[in-house]
Design a protein around this motif. Structure first.
Motif, mmCIF file in Angstrom:
data_model
loop_
_atom_site.group_PDB
_atom_site.id
_atom_site.type_symbol
_atom_site.label_atom_id
_atom_site.label_comp_id
_atom_site.label_asym_id
_atom_site.label_seq_id
_atom_site.Cartn_x
_atom_site.Cartn_y
_atom_site.Cartn_z
ATOM 1 N N GLU A 1 -33.075 6.327 26.168
ATOM 2 C CA GLU A 1 -32.539 6.102 27.507
ATOM 3 C C GLU A 1 -31.973 4.693 27.646
ATOM 4 O OE1 GLU A 1 -33.927 6.435 32.216
ATOM 5 O OE2 GLU A 1 -35.279 7.084 30.608
ATOM 6 N N VAL A 2 -32.591 3.728 26.978
ATOM 7 C CA VAL A 2 -32.097 2.348 27.022
ATOM 8 C C VAL A 2 -30.638 2.293 26.573
ATOM 9 C CG1 VAL A 2 -32.280 0.092 25.900
ATOM 10 C CG2 VAL A 2 -34.317 1.197 26.792
ATOM 11 N N PHE A 3 -30.316 3.009 25.500
ATOM 12 C CA PHE A 3 -28.955 2.945 24.974
ATOM 13 C C PHE A 3 -27.935 3.647 25.867
ATOM 14 C CE2 PHE A 3 -30.852 1.265 21.165
ATOM 15 C CZ PHE A 3 -29.845 0.487 20.629
ATOM 16 N N THR A 4 -28.371 4.564 26.712
ATOM 17 C CA THR A 4 -27.430 5.185 27.648
ATOM 18 C C THR A 4 -26.963 4.189 28.703
ATOM 19 O OG1 THR A 4 -29.132 5.970 29.209
ATOM 20 C CG2 THR A 4 -28.567 7.419 27.347
ATOM 21 N N ALA B 1 -10.900 -7.061 20.427
ATOM 22 C CA ALA B 1 -10.830 -8.484 20.771
ATOM 23 C C ALA B 1 -10.168 -8.729 22.123
ATOM 24 C CB ALA B 1 -10.103 -9.252 19.672
ATOM 25 N N LYS B 2 -9.126 -7.981 22.407
ATOM 26 C CA LYS B 2 -8.381 -8.198 23.646
ATOM 27 C C LYS B 2 -8.545 -7.050 24.632
ATOM 28 C CE LYS B 2 -4.916 -11.134 21.415
ATOM 29 N NZ LYS B 2 -3.461 -11.347 21.133
ATOM 30 N N ALA B 3 -9.565 -6.240 24.433
ATOM 31 C CA ALA B 3 -9.792 -5.104 25.329
ATOM 32 C C ALA B 3 -10.170 -5.600 26.726
ATOM 33 C CB ALA B 3 -10.887 -4.212 24.769
ATOM 34 N N ASN B 4 -9.728 -4.878 27.737
ATOM 35 C CA ASN B 4 -10.061 -5.192 29.124
ATOM 36 C C ASN B 4 -11.492 -4.725 29.380
ATOM 37 O OD1 ASN B 4 -10.439 -4.851 32.007
ATOM 38 N ND2 ASN B 4 -8.240 -5.166 32.222
ATOM 39 N N VAL B 5 -12.393 -5.655 29.601
ATOM 40 C CA VAL B 5 -13.807 -5.301 29.719
ATOM 41 C C VAL B 5 -14.075 -4.426 30.943
ATOM 42 C CG1 VAL B 5 -14.539 -7.334 31.037
ATOM 43 C CG2 VAL B 5 -16.141 -6.223 29.465
ATOM 44 N N SER B 6 -13.326 -4.597 32.012
ATOM 45 C CA SER B 6 -13.513 -3.765 33.208
ATOM 46 C C SER B 6 -13.169 -2.312 32.914
ATOM 47 C CB SER B 6 -12.647 -4.281 34.361
ATOM 48 O OG SER B 6 -13.053 -5.584 34.740
ATOM 49 N N VAL B 7 -12.120 -2.116 32.135
ATOM 50 C CA VAL B 7 -11.716 -0.763 31.751
ATOM 51 C C VAL B 7 -12.765 -0.139 30.840
ATOM 52 C CG1 VAL B 7 -9.988 0.589 30.500
ATOM 53 C CG2 VAL B 7 -9.262 -1.243 32.051
ATOM 54 N N LEU B 8 -13.257 -0.912 29.873
ATOM 55 C CA LEU B 8 -14.285 -0.400 28.968
ATOM 56 C C LEU B 8 -15.523 0.053 29.747
ATOM 57 C CD1 LEU B 8 -14.222 -3.011 26.040
ATOM 58 C CD2 LEU B 8 -13.369 -0.667 25.977
ATOM 59 N N LYS B 9 -15.991 -0.799 30.640
ATOM 60 C CA LYS B 9 -17.197 -0.480 31.394
ATOM 61 C C LYS B 9 -16.980 0.732 32.291
ATOM 62 C CE LYS B 9 -19.473 -4.018 33.158
ATOM 63 N NZ LYS B 9 -19.734 -5.338 33.832
ATOM 64 N N ALA B 10 -15.795 0.833 32.888
ATOM 65 C CA ALA B 10 -15.502 1.979 33.746
ATOM 66 C C ALA B 10 -15.504 3.276 32.941
ATOM 67 C CB ALA B 10 -14.147 1.792 34.432
ATOM 68 N N GLY B 11 -14.967 3.217 31.723
ATOM 69 C CA GLY B 11 -14.942 4.396 30.873
ATOM 70 C C GLY B 11 -16.337 4.850 30.487
ATOM 71 N N ILE C 1 -18.249 8.392 31.816
ATOM 72 C CA ILE C 1 -18.682 9.486 30.946
ATOM 73 C C ILE C 1 -20.158 9.806 31.167
ATOM 74 C CG2 ILE C 1 -19.408 8.233 28.868
ATOM 75 C CD1 ILE C 1 -17.677 10.324 27.300
ATOM 76 N N CYS C 2 -20.949 8.810 31.561
ATOM 77 C CA CYS C 2 -22.356 9.057 31.904
ATOM 78 C C CYS C 2 -22.459 9.829 33.217
ATOM 79 C CB CYS C 2 -23.109 7.733 32.022
ATOM 80 S SG CYS C 2 -23.400 6.901 30.435
ATOM 81 N N GLN C 3 -21.619 9.476 34.182
ATOM 82 C CA GLN C 3 -21.651 10.126 35.486
ATOM 83 C C GLN C 3 -21.188 11.574 35.421
ATOM 84 O OE1 GLN C 3 -22.842 9.031 38.430
ATOM 85 N NE2 GLN C 3 -23.544 7.187 37.381
ATOM 86 N N LEU C 4 -20.254 11.860 34.521
ATOM 87 C CA LEU C 4 -19.686 13.209 34.432
ATOM 88 C C LEU C 4 -20.739 14.271 34.158
ATOM 89 C CD1 LEU C 4 -16.341 12.667 32.453
ATOM 90 C CD2 LEU C 4 -16.605 13.356 34.841
ATOM 91 N N VAL D 1 -12.017 6.692 40.166
ATOM 92 C CA VAL D 1 -12.275 5.578 39.244
ATOM 93 C C VAL D 1 -10.967 4.916 38.841
ATOM 94 C CG1 VAL D 1 -13.189 4.933 36.980
ATOM 95 C CG2 VAL D 1 -14.389 6.639 38.364
ATOM 96 N N LEU D 2 -9.964 5.728 38.539
ATOM 97 C CA LEU D 2 -8.650 5.190 38.143
ATOM 98 C C LEU D 2 -8.010 4.400 39.271
ATOM 99 C CD1 LEU D 2 -6.385 5.041 36.053
ATOM 100 C CD2 LEU D 2 -5.516 7.216 36.923
ATOM 101 N N ASP D 3 -8.125 4.891 40.488
ATOM 102 C CA ASP D 3 -7.551 4.190 41.636
ATOM 103 C C ASP D 3 -8.198 2.805 41.820
ATOM 104 O OD1 ASP D 3 -5.809 6.221 42.181
ATOM 105 O OD2 ASP D 3 -7.072 7.170 43.721
ATOM 106 N N LYS D 4 -9.503 2.741 41.582
ATOM 107 C CA LYS D 4 -10.198 1.453 41.711
ATOM 108 C C LYS D 4 -9.691 0.453 40.665
ATOM 109 C CE LYS D 4 -14.521 3.153 43.708
ATOM 110 N NZ LYS D 4 -15.997 3.329 43.503
#
Length: 234
Positions: free
Chosen positions: A93-96, A197-207, A211-214, A229-232
């Motif tokens: 559960e920790v890793f989720t 290296a240049k990934a948008n961290v907000s996008v990563l976290k939202a993704g 997937i957990c919420q789905l 989520v996309l609109d935000k």
């Protein structure tokens, strides 16, 4: 100031966070305190927008031998870390709760509850000689926690077969069922790390959060949820 962990080591290099299992004398068997330390580290990772990828590795010849059964039966044998909150939660559960890409670098055998580490990562790369084993049935128990994590990546019938087989199996079989994603090759690993290296961290976290919420959202409502989520993000 870095948190003084007992059972793990951590370090940050640019956008990469290294989380290292550091109990080689006990084959990196995890205790209740280990789980609390990993949970604390993951919370720090999620909060640090400078981190876009996590590398999980281990000291010693065994990646992880699973639960330290003695400490789970008698927590007075464990070394609780007073610098962080103690939590009562499954390692799986920790890793989720990790909302960023993670890469398991597996250079030693993975046994029993050690599967929870690799199954909790986004990518798993292993040396060709690594072996995997679920010995629980021989001990009169069943790999319940591992079973839940296996179901995320392996068909149900194969999950049962893996849980019933108490022999070691190879990286080739782990590759064939999706537990491992590829052989550990330095160049390929570095290329993957560089991609984040240049990934948008907000996008990563939202993704990752989405997937957990789905899993708890009815199918007919999933697309409207994802549109929100996309609109935000926009």
């Amino acid at each position: 100031m870095e948190t003084p962990y007992h059972y793990i080591k951590t370090r940050k290099e640019d956008h990469i966070f290294h989380l290292i299992l550091a109990r080689p004398a006990k084959r990196n068997a995890f205790t209740p305190a280990t789980i609390s330390e990993i949970a604390h580290a993951i919370e720090q990772i999620n909060q640090d927008d400078g981190i876009t990828v996590v590398v999980l590795s281990a000291e010693g010849p065994v990646f992880c031998a699973g639960m330290d059964l003695k400490t789970f039966r008698d927590e007075s044998l464990d070394v609780r870390n007073e610098a962080i909150p103690h939590i009562d939660i499954s390692l799986g559960e920790v890793f989720t709760k990790l909302h960023k890409p993670s890469i398991a670098v597996v250079e030693g055998d993975v046994i029993a509850g050690g599967f929870l580490y690799v199954l909790g990562c986004t990518y798993v790369f292993a040396k060709p000689e690594v072996r995997f084993r679920l010995p629980e049935l021989d001990l009169g128990i069943f790999p319940f926690q591992v079973m839940a994590s296996l179901l995320r990546v392996v068909p149900e019938k194969k999950v049962l077969q893996l849980c019933l087989n108490t022999d070691y199996f190879s990286v080739e079989e782990a590759l064939s069922v999706g537990i491992v994603d590829g052989y550990l090759e330095e160049g390929a690993l570095q290329n993957l790390l560089d991609k984040f290296a240049k990934a948008n961290v907000s996008v990563l976290k939202a993704g990752f959060e989405s997937i957990c919420q789905l899993k708890s959202i009815p199918t007919e409502k999933q697309y409207s949820y994802l549109m929100q989520v996309l609109d935000k993000l926009r």
